[in-house]
Motif scaffolding. Structure first.
Motif, PDB file in Angstrom:
ATOM      1  N   TRP A 122      -7.864  -8.446   6.678  1.00  0.00           N
ATOM      2  CA  TRP A 122      -8.364  -8.251   5.317  1.00  0.00           C
ATOM      3  C   TRP A 122      -8.415  -6.770   4.966  1.00  0.00           C
ATOM      4  N   ARG A 123      -8.878  -5.973   5.904  1.00  0.00           N
ATOM      5  CA  ARG A 123      -8.945  -4.528   5.656  1.00  0.00           C
ATOM      6  C   ARG A 123      -7.556  -3.930   5.497  1.00  0.00           C
ATOM      7  N   GLN A 124      -6.602  -4.407   6.274  1.00  0.00           N
ATOM      8  CA  GLN A 124      -5.230  -3.902   6.133  1.00  0.00           C
ATOM      9  C   GLN A 124      -4.667  -4.243   4.755  1.00  0.00           C
ATOM     10  N   GLN A 125      -4.949  -5.438   4.277  1.00  0.00           N
ATOM     11  CA  GLN A 125      -4.480  -5.826   2.946  1.00  0.00           C
ATOM     12  C   GLN A 125      -5.092  -4.923   1.875  1.00  0.00           C
ATOM     13  N   LEU A 126      -6.379  -4.644   1.997  1.00  0.00           N
ATOM     14  CA  LEU A 126      -7.033  -3.769   1.022  1.00  0.00           C
ATOM     15  C   LEU A 126      -6.527  -2.340   1.129  1.00  0.00           C
ATOM     16  N   THR A 127      -6.309  -1.890   2.353  1.00  0.00           N
ATOM     17  CA  THR A 127      -5.789  -0.547   2.558  1.00  0.00           C
ATOM     18  C   THR A 127      -4.437  -0.390   1.878  1.00  0.00           C
ATOM     19  N   GLU A 128      -3.601  -1.381   2.025  1.00  0.00           N
ATOM     20  CA  GLU A 128      -2.278  -1.339   1.392  1.00  0.00           C
ATOM     21  C   GLU A 128      -2.403  -1.277  -0.128  1.00  0.00           C
ATOM     22  N   LEU A 129      -3.377  -2.003  -0.680  1.00  0.00           N
ATOM     23  CA  LEU A 129      -3.582  -1.957  -2.125  1.00  0.00           C
ATOM     24  C   LEU A 129      -4.061  -0.577  -2.577  1.00  0.00           C
ATOM     25  N   LEU A 130      -4.832   0.089  -1.722  1.00  0.00           N
ATOM     26  CA  LEU A 130      -5.359   1.409  -2.068  1.00  0.00           C
ATOM     27  C   LEU A 130      -4.325   2.522  -1.925  1.00  0.00           C
ATOM     28  N   ILE A 131      -3.493   2.440  -0.873  1.00  0.00           N
ATOM     29  CA  ILE A 131      -2.632   3.591  -0.551  1.00  0.00           C
ATOM     30  C   ILE A 131      -1.160   3.245  -0.407  1.00  0.00           C
ATOM     31  N   GLY A 132      -0.784   2.007  -0.633  1.00  0.00           N
ATOM     32  CA  GLY A 132       0.619   1.632  -0.568  1.00  0.00           C
ATOM     33  C   GLY A 132       1.079   1.290   0.837  1.00  0.00           C
ATOM     34  N   THR A 133       2.380   1.079   0.975  1.00  0.00           N
ATOM     35  CA  THR A 133       2.939   0.592   2.241  1.00  0.00           C
ATOM     36  C   THR A 133       3.467   1.697   3.150  1.00  0.00           C
ATOM     37  N   PRO A 135       2.004   5.126   3.641  1.00  0.00           N
ATOM     38  CA  PRO A 135       1.095   6.257   3.435  1.00  0.00           C
ATOM     39  C   PRO A 135       1.231   7.316   4.536  1.00  0.00           C
ATOM     40  N   SER A 136       0.778   8.491   4.213  1.00  0.00           N
ATOM     41  CA  SER A 136       0.708   9.542   5.225  1.00  0.00           C
ATOM     42  C   SER A 136      -0.443   9.215   6.172  1.00  0.00           C
ATOM     43  N   LEU A 137      -0.478   9.878   7.298  1.00  0.00           N
ATOM     44  CA  LEU A 137      -1.582   9.694   8.243  1.00  0.00           C
ATOM     45  C   LEU A 137      -2.902  10.044   7.573  1.00  0.00           C
ATOM     46  N   SER A 138      -2.918  11.118   6.823  1.00  0.00           N
ATOM     47  CA  SER A 138      -4.131  11.534   6.122  1.00  0.00           C
ATOM     48  C   SER A 138      -4.624  10.439   5.178  1.00  0.00           C
ATOM     49  N   ASP A 139      -3.719   9.825   4.428  1.00  0.00           N
ATOM     50  CA  ASP A 139      -4.107   8.745   3.521  1.00  0.00           C
ATOM     51  C   ASP A 139      -4.605   7.518   4.278  1.00  0.00           C
ATOM     52  N   GLN A 140      -3.982   7.211   5.410  1.00  0.00           N
ATOM     53  CA  GLN A 140      -4.432   6.088   6.228  1.00  0.00           C
ATOM     54  C   GLN A 140      -5.862   6.306   6.700  1.00  0.00           C
ATOM     55  N   VAL A 141      -6.130   7.510   7.188  1.00  0.00           N
ATOM     56  CA  VAL A 141      -7.481   7.821   7.678  1.00  0.00           C
ATOM     57  C   VAL A 141      -8.490   7.760   6.542  1.00  0.00           C
ATOM     58  N   ARG A 142      -8.148   8.337   5.412  1.00  0.00           N
ATOM     59  CA  ARG A 142      -9.051   8.317   4.255  1.00  0.00           C
ATOM     60  C   ARG A 142      -9.358   6.866   3.828  1.00  0.00           C
ATOM     61  N   ALA A 143      -8.353   6.030   3.807  1.00  0.00           N
ATOM     62  CA  ALA A 143      -8.557   4.636   3.407  1.00  0.00           C
ATOM     63  C   ALA A 143      -9.429   3.896   4.421  1.00  0.00           C
ATOM     64  N   MET A 144      -9.227   4.156   5.687  1.00  0.00           N
ATOM     65  CA  MET A 144     -10.063   3.513   6.715  1.00  0.00           C
ATOM     66  C   MET A 144     -11.520   3.949   6.586  1.00  0.00           C
ATOM     67  N   VAL A 145     -11.719   5.239   6.354  1.00  0.00           N
ATOM     68  CA  VAL A 145     -13.076   5.757   6.162  1.00  0.00           C
ATOM     69  C   VAL A 145     -13.681   5.128   4.909  1.00  0.00           C
ATOM     70  N   TYR A 174     -14.767   6.278  -2.829  1.00  0.00           N
ATOM     71  CA  TYR A 174     -13.767   6.822  -3.755  1.00  0.00           C
ATOM     72  C   TYR A 174     -13.486   8.287  -3.404  1.00  0.00           C
ATOM     73  N   ASP A 175     -14.544   9.057  -3.201  1.00  0.00           N
ATOM     74  CA  ASP A 175     -14.394  10.479  -2.854  1.00  0.00           C
ATOM     75  C   ASP A 175     -13.628  10.654  -1.545  1.00  0.00           C
ATOM     76  N   SER A 176     -13.864   9.772  -0.587  1.00  0.00           N
ATOM     77  CA  SER A 176     -13.201   9.903   0.704  1.00  0.00           C
ATOM     78  C   SER A 176     -11.688   9.675   0.589  1.00  0.00           C
ATOM     79  N   LEU A 177     -11.266   8.994  -0.467  1.00  0.00           N
ATOM     80  CA  LEU A 177      -9.836   8.783  -0.685  1.00  0.00           C
ATOM     81  C   LEU A 177      -9.140  10.056  -1.191  1.00  0.00           C
ATOM     82  N   GLY A 178      -9.940  11.047  -1.574  1.00  0.00           N
ATOM     83  CA  GLY A 178      -9.360  12.313  -2.013  1.00  0.00           C
ATOM     84  C   GLY A 178      -8.750  12.255  -3.400  1.00  0.00           C
ATOM     85  N   ARG A 179      -9.218  11.304  -4.188  1.00  0.00           N
ATOM     86  CA  ARG A 179      -8.703  11.185  -5.557  1.00  0.00           C
ATOM     87  C   ARG A 179      -9.483  12.115  -6.471  1.00  0.00           C
TER      88      ARG A 179
END
Length: 180
Positions: A122-133, A135-145, A174-179
């Protein structure tokens, strides 16, 4: 005195079982413990639930169905506005916070029901919705956080009003995503 309906009795059994599972742990709670707390016989429990595992499944199945439906709805609605996605995820985690707390405190629940695998999916599905298929490592970490921190807040913080907690948790995620 009117006789209780079967649905009411089933719900009472589930409530007491959840209380005892939370207090004592799943492995330390027997059907005898549940029957004693309810003031009924163990065979009376068997009328409603074939086993402790059946009872646990009856508690967890609605949560599983909610998370499955949520993930499917979010994917179907994509793209979803980020704050909206984070807020609705908070709401879902908060709704099922007692069961999630039980699973965290008693890891046998995660294993017995294969919930860890489901939560990861479920988290992977949401992560993909947030940052795409891709993502950079930085975006992956931000989405997990963002997702992990958000759900931890929904589940573990209980000393503030939910609306205040939701706002703070969604803002932080939201802030942790760096948007901007």
């Amino acid at each position: 005195m009117p006789r209780q309906r079967t649905g009411d009795t089933r719900a009472r059994i589930q409530q007491v079982a959840l209380e005892l599972f939370t207090e004592q742990g799943l492995q330390q709670t027997s059907l005898r413990d549940i029957a004693d707390r309810l003031g009924v016989t163990k065979p009376a429990l068997y009328y409603h639930f074939a086993s402790r595992e059946d009872l646990l499944n009856s508690l967890v199945q609605p949560m599983i169905e909610d998370f499955e439906a949520y993930a499917a709805e979010q994917q179907e609605a994509a793209p979803v506005e980020t704050r909206e996605l984070l807020g609705s995820y908070f709401d879902l985690a908060y709704k099922h916070r007692i069961l999630i707390q039980l699973a965290i405190r008693d890891l046998s629940v995660l294993q017995e029901l294969k919930l860890a695998i489901r939560f990861i999916e479920w988290r992977q599905q949401l992560t993909e919705l947030l940052i795409g298929t891709s993502p950079s490592l930085s975006d992956q970490v931000r989405a997990m956080v963002a997702i992990g921190g958000l759900s931890d807040c929904a589940v573990m913080i209980d000393h503030v009003p939910v609306t205040e907690l939701r706002t703070a948790a969604v803002d932080a995620a939201y802030d942790s995503l760096g948007r901007s």
